[in-house]
Design a protein around this motif. Sequence first.
Motif, PDB file in Angstrom:
ATOM      1  N   MET A 126       8.093  43.632  48.115  1.00  0.00           N
ATOM      2  CA  MET A 126       9.215  42.682  47.168  1.00  0.00           C
ATOM      3  C   MET A 126       8.266  42.173  45.859  1.00  0.00           C
ATOM      4  O   MET A 126       8.317  42.288  44.821  1.00  0.00           O
ATOM      5  CB  MET A 126       9.941  41.781  47.552  1.00  0.00           C
ATOM      6  N   GLN A 127       7.243  41.588  46.817  1.00  0.00           N
ATOM      7  CA  GLN A 127       6.159  40.846  45.456  1.00  0.00           C
ATOM      8  C   GLN A 127       5.422  41.695  44.933  1.00  0.00           C
ATOM      9  O   GLN A 127       5.084  41.572  43.572  1.00  0.00           O
ATOM     10  CB  GLN A 127       5.180  39.841  46.412  1.00  0.00           C
TER      11      GLN A 127
ATOM     12  N   SER B 230       4.143  43.846  39.457  1.00  0.00           N
ATOM     13  CA  SER B 230       3.745  44.605  38.735  1.00  0.00           C
ATOM     14  C   SER B 230       4.724  44.957  37.282  1.00  0.00           C
ATOM     15  O   SER B 230       4.349  45.065  36.316  1.00  0.00           O
ATOM     16  CB  SER B 230       3.712  46.053  39.290  1.00  0.00           C
ATOM     17  N   TRP B 231       6.065  44.542  37.706  1.00  0.00           N
ATOM     18  CA  TRP B 231       7.044  44.672  36.668  1.00  0.00           C
ATOM     19  C   TRP B 231       6.527  43.542  35.562  1.00  0.00           C
ATOM     20  O   TRP B 231       6.834  43.631  34.591  1.00  0.00           O
ATOM     21  CB  TRP B 231       8.362  44.754  37.183  1.00  0.00           C
ATOM     22  N   LEU B 232       6.526  42.281  36.265  1.00  0.00           N
ATOM     23  CA  LEU B 232       6.201  40.888  35.451  1.00  0.00           C
ATOM     24  C   LEU B 232       5.116  41.345  34.694  1.00  0.00           C
ATOM     25  O   LEU B 232       5.258  40.876  33.350  1.00  0.00           O
ATOM     26  CB  LEU B 232       5.925  39.946  36.466  1.00  0.00           C
TER      27      LEU B 232
ATOM     28  N   ALA C 144      -0.996  48.826  29.891  1.00  0.00           N
ATOM     29  CA  ALA C 144      -1.509  49.514  30.898  1.00  0.00           C
ATOM     30  C   ALA C 144      -2.853  49.041  31.487  1.00  0.00           C
ATOM     31  O   ALA C 144      -3.163  49.012  32.705  1.00  0.00           O
ATOM     32  CB  ALA C 144      -1.671  51.101  30.618  1.00  0.00           C
ATOM     33  N   TRP C 145      -3.636  48.465  30.413  1.00  0.00           N
ATOM     34  CA  TRP C 145      -5.011  48.032  31.125  1.00  0.00           C
ATOM     35  C   TRP C 145      -4.844  46.936  31.731  1.00  0.00           C
ATOM     36  O   TRP C 145      -5.387  46.643  32.706  1.00  0.00           O
ATOM     37  CB  TRP C 145      -5.736  47.757  29.487  1.00  0.00           C
ATOM     38  N   LEU C 146      -3.870  45.905  31.257  1.00  0.00           N
ATOM     39  CA  LEU C 146      -3.731  44.690  32.307  1.00  0.00           C
ATOM     40  C   LEU C 146      -3.018  44.777  33.427  1.00  0.00           C
ATOM     41  O   LEU C 146      -3.414  44.260  34.355  1.00  0.00           O
ATOM     42  CB  LEU C 146      -2.940  43.692  31.374  1.00  0.00           C
ATOM     43  N   LEU C 147      -2.260  45.789  33.481  1.00  0.00           N
ATOM     44  CA  LEU C 147      -1.331  46.203  34.619  1.00  0.00           C
ATOM     45  C   LEU C 147      -2.604  46.896  35.658  1.00  0.00           C
ATOM     46  O   LEU C 147      -2.665  46.412  36.680  1.00  0.00           O
ATOM     47  CB  LEU C 147      -0.673  47.424  34.302  1.00  0.00           C
ATOM     48  N   GLY C 148      -3.552  47.601  35.205  1.00  0.00           N
ATOM     49  CA  GLY C 148      -4.639  48.107  36.207  1.00  0.00           C
ATOM     50  C   GLY C 148      -5.591  46.927  36.513  1.00  0.00           C
ATOM     51  O   GLY C 148      -5.989  46.806  37.574  1.00  0.00           O
TER      52      GLY C 148
ATOM     53  N   VAL D 272       0.045  52.218  40.903  1.00  0.00           N
ATOM     54  CA  VAL D 272      -0.214  51.034  39.716  1.00  0.00           C
ATOM     55  C   VAL D 272       0.507  51.356  38.329  1.00  0.00           C
ATOM     56  O   VAL D 272       0.857  50.573  37.513  1.00  0.00           O
ATOM     57  CB  VAL D 272      -1.839  50.998  39.672  1.00  0.00           C
ATOM     58  N   LEU D 273       0.399  52.779  37.912  1.00  0.00           N
ATOM     59  CA  LEU D 273       0.978  53.340  36.713  1.00  0.00           C
ATOM     60  C   LEU D 273       2.491  53.639  36.786  1.00  0.00           C
ATOM     61  O   LEU D 273       3.121  53.710  35.834  1.00  0.00           O
ATOM     62  CB  LEU D 273       0.373  54.490  36.349  1.00  0.00           C
ATOM     63  N   MET D 274       3.006  53.356  38.040  1.00  0.00           N
ATOM     64  CA  MET D 274       4.450  53.613  38.205  1.00  0.00           C
ATOM     65  C   MET D 274       5.467  52.583  37.165  1.00  0.00           C
ATOM     66  O   MET D 274       6.345  53.454  36.789  1.00  0.00           O
ATOM     67  CB  MET D 274       4.957  53.231  39.610  1.00  0.00           C
ATOM     68  N   PRO D 275       5.293  51.544  36.691  1.00  0.00           N
ATOM     69  CA  PRO D 275       5.828  50.846  35.877  1.00  0.00           C
ATOM     70  C   PRO D 275       6.327  51.502  34.422  1.00  0.00           C
ATOM     71  O   PRO D 275       6.984  51.802  33.870  1.00  0.00           O
ATOM     72  CB  PRO D 275       5.275  49.483  35.662  1.00  0.00           C
ATOM     73  N   ILE D 276       5.041  52.311  34.078  1.00  0.00           N
ATOM     74  CA  ILE D 276       4.917  53.036  33.062  1.00  0.00           C
ATOM     75  C   ILE D 276       5.612  54.259  33.069  1.00  0.00           C
ATOM     76  O   ILE D 276       6.434  54.891  31.975  1.00  0.00           O
ATOM     77  CB  ILE D 276       3.427  53.445  32.433  1.00  0.00           C
ATOM     78  N   PHE D 277       5.740  54.973  34.167  1.00  0.00           N
ATOM     79  CA  PHE D 277       6.373  56.187  34.438  1.00  0.00           C
ATOM     80  C   PHE D 277       8.026  55.750  34.443  1.00  0.00           C
ATOM     81  O   PHE D 277       8.662  56.620  33.664  1.00  0.00           O
ATOM     82  CB  PHE D 277       6.030  56.795  35.716  1.00  0.00           C
TER      83      PHE D 277
END
Length: 432
Positions: free
Chosen positions: A37-38, A43-45, A53-57, A248-253
Amino acid sequence: MARAKAHRAREAVRALRHRNYRVYYFGMLASFTGTWMQTTAQSWLVYRMTGSAWLLGLVGFASQAPVFLLAPLGGVIADRRSRLRIITLTQTLAMSQAFILAGLTMSNRVTVGSLIVLALALGVVNSFDLPARQSFMVEMVGKEDLMNAIALNSSMIQGSRVAGPALAGLLVGWLGEGPCFLVNGLSYIAVIASLLTIRVSGEGREQAQGSALANLREGFNYVRRTRPVRALLLLVAFVSIFGLPYAVLMPIFASEVLSGGPLALGGLLGATGVGALAGALTLAMRKSVHGLGRVVALSAGVFGVLLVLFSLSRNLAVSALLLFPVGFALLLQMSASNTLLQTMVPDKMRGRLMSFYAMSLMGMAPFGSLLAGAVAARIGAPRTVLFGGALCLAAALVFWLRLPSLSREAVPILIAQGAMAGEPSEIDAGNT
């Protein structure tokens, strides 16, 4: 027929007959549900706050990079100290991290900087938790049920991976990300309570002797000299760098490629978890390590092919359907590798070898996350995942070509550790 099915079902969960492992299993199940859950909410936050995408990574990198640097030290400590006490301490520290993150988010004081610092802190904790937790299973179930315990442990993690992202998607859409972090903090109470009830004598366990530096050098030398162990770790590391960043890239997808939201993200991650759960249950039915080398090679190759197909999909339902076998194949490769490594290693070196496994799996993944974030910012998430899948397929093919010679070297080691019966000449090495 019914009796045979019931027998197979009992065999699939035979490690749960051990009281210590049973208590540990259900406590960890609650905790890992909160952890997923966290992970989903975080990742969504990050993506909601930055759209980058850079900061997500980068946040993904921060949460796992310490494992690469500190896991070998964690492995040394796991071979020299009580693994149960180490796990109890690390779980308590992880609970504290979750509560701090919840407090910052729910009070609207959370920043990208604070997320990175807290991710780093959790990575440090995991550096000591992972080697101790992986090597502790043999103390709860013994060698005879170790393979089943590893598979059930994977099923527990993946079962929570089904429920966690789905619950996070609902909770984020309803109340925001903060409550997800709070629920995760509360979930640690279950595992800490279960750990406090576990009793292991420690009798017969051979602990590492000498200095910590000498122990560390001994572990590295074992991996360097043992070619099957080295090959398994290298394949795990390669898939972790180039394959695992798809998550990690799933929020973008979910938001851009497939035009969804938090519920879509939870559904996609949940589909991966369902597939991984099926893979864990499949592995739990096995009674022998025979054929696991081929399982590792084939599952890594299938994983690569499926990632390529996922990268080409622009339909949410099709993407979710593809992620089911993605999770299945990835779980088979990682758990089969874990099983082979644990059955080959001497008991006194188990913590150190599991630290190298943690380095290969989680320690290399942040470099992949950082690389994937940078590449996705330039060429887009779909192409990044496509290239990663192709590279995983290539690595699997190399491992497959080397498998016959690796198997011939692995069989005598497995026999020496009691994981196989007979003499090396009596066993078809190509089936290992």
